[in-house]
Design an enzyme around this catalytic site. Sequence first.
Site, PDB file in Angstrom:
ATOM      1  N   PRO A 111       0.794  -1.219   0.000  1.00  0.00           N
ATOM      2  CA  PRO A 111       0.000   0.000   0.000  1.00  0.00           C
ATOM      3  C   PRO A 111       0.832   1.278   0.000  1.00  0.00           C
ATOM      4  O   PRO A 111       1.857   1.369   0.660  1.00  0.00           O
ATOM      5  CB  PRO A 111      -0.835  -0.104   1.276  1.00  0.00           C
ATOM      6  CG  PRO A 111      -0.202  -1.149   2.101  1.00  0.00           C
ATOM      7  CD  PRO A 111       0.538  -2.046   1.181  1.00  0.00           C
ATOM      8  N   ASN A 112       0.345   2.218  -0.774  1.00  0.00           N
ATOM      9  CA  ASN A 112       0.853   3.589  -0.876  1.00  0.00           C
ATOM     10  C   ASN A 112       2.177   3.716  -1.618  1.00  0.00           C
ATOM     11  O   ASN A 112       2.647   4.832  -1.833  1.00  0.00           O
ATOM     12  CB  ASN A 112       0.946   4.251   0.512  1.00  0.00           C
ATOM     13  CG  ASN A 112      -0.397   4.327   1.175  1.00  0.00           C
ATOM     14  OD1 ASN A 112      -1.373   4.762   0.573  1.00  0.00           O
ATOM     15  ND2 ASN A 112      -0.474   3.875   2.413  1.00  0.00           N
TER      16      ASN A 112
ATOM     17  N   ARG B 162       4.456  11.445  -1.357  1.00  0.00           N
ATOM     18  CA  ARG B 162       4.290  11.274   0.086  1.00  0.00           C
ATOM     19  C   ARG B 162       5.620  11.339   0.827  1.00  0.00           C
ATOM     20  O   ARG B 162       6.620  10.841   0.355  1.00  0.00           O
ATOM     21  CB  ARG B 162       3.583   9.955   0.381  1.00  0.00           C
ATOM     22  CG  ARG B 162       4.338   8.734  -0.107  1.00  0.00           C
ATOM     23  CD  ARG B 162       3.581   7.451   0.144  1.00  0.00           C
ATOM     24  NE  ARG B 162       3.400   7.201   1.544  1.00  0.00           N
ATOM     25  CZ  ARG B 162       3.755   6.072   2.157  1.00  0.00           C
ATOM     26  NH1 ARG B 162       4.278   5.087   1.476  1.00  0.00           N
ATOM     27  NH2 ARG B 162       3.574   5.933   3.437  1.00  0.00           N
TER      28      ARG B 162
ATOM     29  N   TYR C  10      10.862   8.808   2.039  1.00  0.00           N
ATOM     30  CA  TYR C  10      10.832   7.977   0.843  1.00  0.00           C
ATOM     31  C   TYR C  10      11.533   8.587  -0.374  1.00  0.00           C
ATOM     32  O   TYR C  10      11.602   7.958  -1.418  1.00  0.00           O
ATOM     33  CB  TYR C  10       9.378   7.647   0.470  1.00  0.00           C
ATOM     34  CG  TYR C  10       8.645   6.980   1.597  1.00  0.00           C
ATOM     35  CD1 TYR C  10       8.936   5.667   1.950  1.00  0.00           C
ATOM     36  CD2 TYR C  10       7.692   7.659   2.333  1.00  0.00           C
ATOM     37  CE1 TYR C  10       8.279   5.044   3.004  1.00  0.00           C
ATOM     38  CE2 TYR C  10       7.027   7.044   3.375  1.00  0.00           C
ATOM     39  CZ  TYR C  10       7.330   5.749   3.714  1.00  0.00           C
ATOM     40  OH  TYR C  10       6.687   5.140   4.751  1.00  0.00           O
TER      41      TYR C  10
ATOM     42  N   ASN D 280       8.239  -5.308  -1.044  1.00  0.00           N
ATOM     43  CA  ASN D 280       8.083  -4.210  -0.110  1.00  0.00           C
ATOM     44  C   ASN D 280       6.610  -4.254   0.286  1.00  0.00           C
ATOM     45  O   ASN D 280       5.756  -3.717  -0.411  1.00  0.00           O
ATOM     46  CB  ASN D 280       8.436  -2.869  -0.758  1.00  0.00           C
ATOM     47  CG  ASN D 280       8.299  -1.714   0.220  1.00  0.00           C
ATOM     48  OD1 ASN D 280       7.707  -1.851   1.282  1.00  0.00           O
ATOM     49  ND2 ASN D 280       8.838  -0.568  -0.162  1.00  0.00           N
TER      50      ASN D 280
ATOM     51  N   ALA E 130       3.093  -1.025   4.748  1.00  0.00           N
ATOM     52  CA  ALA E 130       2.436  -1.098   6.051  1.00  0.00           C
ATOM     53  C   ALA E 130       2.008  -2.514   6.414  1.00  0.00           C
ATOM     54  O   ALA E 130       1.944  -2.855   7.602  1.00  0.00           O
ATOM     55  CB  ALA E 130       1.225  -0.158   6.080  1.00  0.00           C
TER      56      ALA E 130
ATOM     57  N   HIS F 241       3.905  -4.909   8.951  1.00  0.00           N
ATOM     58  CA  HIS F 241       3.731  -4.863  10.395  1.00  0.00           C
ATOM     59  C   HIS F 241       2.404  -5.457  10.859  1.00  0.00           C
ATOM     60  O   HIS F 241       2.179  -5.579  12.058  1.00  0.00           O
ATOM     61  CB  HIS F 241       3.831  -3.411  10.874  1.00  0.00           C
ATOM     62  CG  HIS F 241       4.882  -2.632  10.160  1.00  0.00           C
ATOM     63  ND1 HIS F 241       6.231  -2.880  10.326  1.00  0.00           N
ATOM     64  CD2 HIS F 241       4.788  -1.653   9.225  1.00  0.00           C
ATOM     65  CE1 HIS F 241       6.919  -2.058   9.539  1.00  0.00           C
ATOM     66  NE2 HIS F 241       6.071  -1.317   8.866  1.00  0.00           N
TER      67      HIS F 241
ATOM     68  N   ASP G 284       2.177 -15.722   5.753  1.00  0.00           N
ATOM     69  CA  ASP G 284       1.907 -17.129   5.483  1.00  0.00           C
ATOM     70  C   ASP G 284       2.064 -17.453   3.995  1.00  0.00           C
ATOM     71  O   ASP G 284       2.597 -18.505   3.641  1.00  0.00           O
ATOM     72  CB  ASP G 284       0.504 -17.510   5.962  1.00  0.00           C
ATOM     73  CG  ASP G 284       0.400 -17.561   7.482  1.00  0.00           C
ATOM     74  OD1 ASP G 284       1.439 -17.498   8.167  1.00  0.00           O
ATOM     75  OD2 ASP G 284      -0.740 -17.653   7.975  1.00  0.00           O
TER      76      ASP G 284
ATOM     77  N   GLU H 188      13.138  -8.971   1.295  1.00  0.00           N
ATOM     78  CA  GLU H 188      12.296  -7.907   1.838  1.00  0.00           C
ATOM     79  C   GLU H 188      13.025  -6.577   1.651  1.00  0.00           C
ATOM     80  O   GLU H 188      14.196  -6.461   2.003  1.00  0.00           O
ATOM     81  CB  GLU H 188      12.038  -8.177   3.323  1.00  0.00           C
ATOM     82  CG  GLU H 188      11.244  -7.125   4.038  1.00  0.00           C
ATOM     83  CD  GLU H 188      11.062  -7.427   5.529  1.00  0.00           C
ATOM     84  OE1 GLU H 188      10.386  -6.620   6.182  1.00  0.00           O
ATOM     85  OE2 GLU H 188      11.602  -8.437   6.035  1.00  0.00           O
TER      86      GLU H 188
ATOM     87  N   HIS I 251      12.667  -2.232   2.143  1.00  0.00           N
ATOM     88  CA  HIS I 251      11.962  -1.037   2.629  1.00  0.00           C
ATOM     89  C   HIS I 251      12.794   0.179   2.254  1.00  0.00           C
ATOM     90  O   HIS I 251      14.017   0.188   2.460  1.00  0.00           O
ATOM     91  CB  HIS I 251      11.755  -1.093   4.143  1.00  0.00           C
ATOM     92  CG  HIS I 251      10.833  -2.185   4.553  1.00  0.00           C
ATOM     93  ND1 HIS I 251       9.470  -2.103   4.393  1.00  0.00           N
ATOM     94  CD2 HIS I 251      11.094  -3.411   5.066  1.00  0.00           C
ATOM     95  CE1 HIS I 251       8.926  -3.233   4.799  1.00  0.00           C
ATOM     96  NE2 HIS I 251       9.893  -4.039   5.206  1.00  0.00           N
TER      97      HIS I 251
ATOM     98  N   SER J 204      12.570   3.216   3.539  1.00  0.00           N
ATOM     99  CA  SER J 204      13.036   3.846   4.778  1.00  0.00           C
ATOM    100  C   SER J 204      13.582   2.763   5.705  1.00  0.00           C
ATOM    101  O   SER J 204      13.349   1.570   5.492  1.00  0.00           O
ATOM    102  CB  SER J 204      11.876   4.588   5.465  1.00  0.00           C
ATOM    103  OG  SER J 204      10.906   3.657   5.920  1.00  0.00           O
TER     104      SER J 204
ATOM    105  N   ARG K  61      12.200   4.241  12.860  1.00  0.00           N
ATOM    106  CA  ARG K  61      10.928   4.963  12.769  1.00  0.00           C
ATOM    107  C   ARG K  61      10.072   4.706  14.008  1.00  0.00           C
ATOM    108  O   ARG K  61      10.573   4.296  15.048  1.00  0.00           O
ATOM    109  CB  ARG K  61      10.221   4.564  11.478  1.00  0.00           C
ATOM    110  CG  ARG K  61      11.075   4.989  10.266  1.00  0.00           C
ATOM    111  CD  ARG K  61      10.380   4.938   8.970  1.00  0.00           C
ATOM    112  NE  ARG K  61       9.200   5.787   8.951  1.00  0.00           N
ATOM    113  CZ  ARG K  61       8.255   5.699   8.036  1.00  0.00           C
ATOM    114  NH1 ARG K  61       8.342   4.808   7.056  1.00  0.00           N
ATOM    115  NH2 ARG K  61       7.210   6.495   8.063  1.00  0.00           N
TER     116      ARG K  61
ATOM    117  N   ARG L  67       6.461   0.345  13.662  1.00  0.00           N
ATOM    118  CA  ARG L  67       7.082  -0.050  12.393  1.00  0.00           C
ATOM    119  C   ARG L  67       8.327  -0.918  12.590  1.00  0.00           C
ATOM    120  O   ARG L  67       8.868  -1.459  11.637  1.00  0.00           O
ATOM    121  CB  ARG L  67       7.472   1.178  11.577  1.00  0.00           C
ATOM    122  CG  ARG L  67       6.306   1.978  11.078  1.00  0.00           C
ATOM    123  CD  ARG L  67       6.780   3.052  10.125  1.00  0.00           C
ATOM    124  NE  ARG L  67       5.804   4.099   9.990  1.00  0.00           N
ATOM    125  CZ  ARG L  67       4.789   4.078   9.119  1.00  0.00           C
ATOM    126  NH1 ARG L  67       4.627   3.053   8.323  1.00  0.00           N
ATOM    127  NH2 ARG L  67       3.940   5.079   9.067  1.00  0.00           N
TER     128      ARG L  67
END
Length: 149
Positions: free
Chosen positions: A11-12, A19, A24, A75, A78, A81, A88, A99, A101, A103, A108, A112
């Site tokens: 998301p986002n 943003r 970012y 990535n 959100a 977390h 799964d 994985e 990210h 940031s 943070r 997070r």
Amino acid sequence: MNNKIIIINGPNINLLGEREQSQYGSITFDKLKEKCLAKSKELGLSTEFAQSNVEGELVNIIQNAREKFDGIIINAAAFTHTSIAIRDALEIFKKPIIEVHISNIYKREEFRKKSLISDVVTGGIFGLNADGYILAIISMQKLIQNENR
């Protein structure tokens, strides 16, 4: 399969460039995708790029990746977390997973700092901005080469 990977974004991430540039950077989602696809091509990887703001869609993408791809770069944003469902689905994918990210989630907010997916992935890259994706692509290419030996 033939050096096929998928880069999955949660998301986002589609709003990169708009943003929280302090977290970012200023790169847009389209520019990030362009850079990733160019690096993948340079390394001989066939790469698909996916993004969804919907948890169930991400689970479906991960599940479908089992038959199509040699590796996943994710990535989960959100959902990193909060989503046991994504965790799964990743655990069922028995090939390399990285994985990423943009940031550094460990610098943070407290909520997070816990990744629900870190314990089921091959490795992680945090806090290196969009370059983290490029490093993940390079690492994935090496992981796939080693598995194909």
